[in-house]
Design an enzyme around this catalytic site. Structure first.
Site, short mmCIF file in Angstrom:
data_model
loop_
_atom_site.label_atom_id
_atom_site.label_comp_id
_atom_site.label_asym_id
_atom_site.label_seq_id
_atom_site.Cartn_x
_atom_site.Cartn_y
_atom_site.Cartn_z
CG HIS A 199 -51.76 52.31 -19.04
ND1 HIS A 199 -52.96 52.55 -18.41
CD2 HIS A 199 -51.43 51.04 -18.72
CE1 HIS A 199 -53.33 51.48 -17.74
NE2 HIS A 199 -52.41 50.55 -17.90
CD GLU A 209 -55.86 47.63 -19.21
OE1 GLU A 209 -55.30 48.47 -19.95
OE2 GLU A 209 -55.24 46.72 -18.62
#
Length: 317
Positions: free
Chosen positions: A38, A106
């Site tokens: 991430h 994402e």
């Protein structure tokens, strides 16, 4: 036979904590590791987000376990040629023990350079092309590629995987994505114990391993565990495509105001009942998973590893 690994959450823990968790996981009897990739955590309470490739390099110095990224997005924030170099180096450091889990990503992580966030169909095309580019580079040969989404010119990995290849597993949460993964990936990554989805992957010709994960919160105080999950990981209960399209941790905090502690208590395995933890993992086994990764939410890590070593892993097939 299903293998059980430990899930290292880069969103919640510092690099030093992740390395220590890897060491404890191996001692507890877990046979493999997975690690998230991430740029941002899901919310500010999680409070961490180290660069995964630096973390994997550190892991290679303290554990002999294989490591899988769950998952890396090689399409927007990072060019697939750069991801290929990072993955190849990590694989060499791990003595051939890296498996590259990839996904369409994402907006939370991929919008940070100001690029347009494409619709899912385009992102799926980008992922397939990116995987093809990386496979070429893993051979250690000179690569020139001019495709729909990516250009590579005179690129050669001098530090390449030893055998000229590296397993690539694709994330899929719907039937079409699972069928597509059967055509271009070496395995399937999906979190929910959905036997029908796995069946679609197998029916489409997918013969590779199926990987999944589950987050739990061990604590001798179940109420405290529920509160910990509600504070740190309410995003686990968001429906639909919200996790793919919300762009900032603040947006996730706004969305998860709808998640209650009661919802957490019903959906997430909390507390110290070994049967509850075992039953949760058996659900994945029965659905057809080959590898299941367990992540402990919160700071009670030592107690979790003792609990799983003594009371959970011995109960599992």
């Amino acid at each position: 036979m299903t293998a059980f690994g430990y899930f290292l959450s880069c969103e919640e823990f510092t690099p030093a904590q992740l390395v220590e968790q890897a060491r404890m996981a191996e001692e507890a009897g877990f046979t493999r590791l997975a690690v998230s990739d991430h740029y941002h955590p899901w919310n500010d309470a999680q409070g961490s987000s180290p660069f995964v490739w630096g973390v994997i390099g550190a892991l290679s110095q303290v554990t002999r376990l294989p490591v899988t990224t769950l998952v890396t997005c090689p399409t927007v924030r990072l060019h697939p040629a750069v991801v290929a170099q990072a993955a190849a180096t990590a694989d060499v450091q791990l003595a051939g023990g890296l498996r590259l889990g990839v996904g369409t990503g994402e907006a939370l992580n991929e919008h940070v350079l100001g690029d347009r966030w494409p619709p899912f169909g385009v992102r799926a095309e980008m992922l397939e092309e990116a995987v093809a580019v990386m496979r070429e580079l893993f051979t250690g040969e000179v690569v020139n590629h001019c495709g729909t989404h990516y250009t590579v010119e005179n690129a050669k990995l001098y530090t390449a995987p030893e055998n000229g290849e590296l397993p690539v597993y694709a994330s899929a949460f719907g039937p079409k994505a699972a069928e597509a993964a059967a055509g271009f990936a070496d395995g399937l990554v999906t979190m929910t114990p959905d036997a029908e989805l796995i069946g679609r992957y197998r029916a489409a010709g997918g013969g590779g391993p199926v990987l999944g994960g589950v987050k739990v919160c061990w604590s001798q105080d179940r109420e405290r565990a529920v509160k910990t999950v509600h504070r740190l990981w309410p995003s686990e209960l968001l429906p639909g495509e919200l996790a793919q399209v919300l762009p900032t941790p603040r947006h996730f905090e706004q969305a998860t105001e709808l998640v209650t502690e009661e919802m957490v208590a019903e959906a997430v395995t909390c507390g110290d009942d070994p049967q509850e933890h075992t039953d949760r993992l058996r659900g994945h086994v029965e659905a057809g998973f080959d590898e299941v990764y367990v992540g402990q939410i919160g700071q009670e890590q030592e107690g979790f590893f003792d609990f799983y070593r003594e009371q959970v892993l011995p109960r599992l097939p």
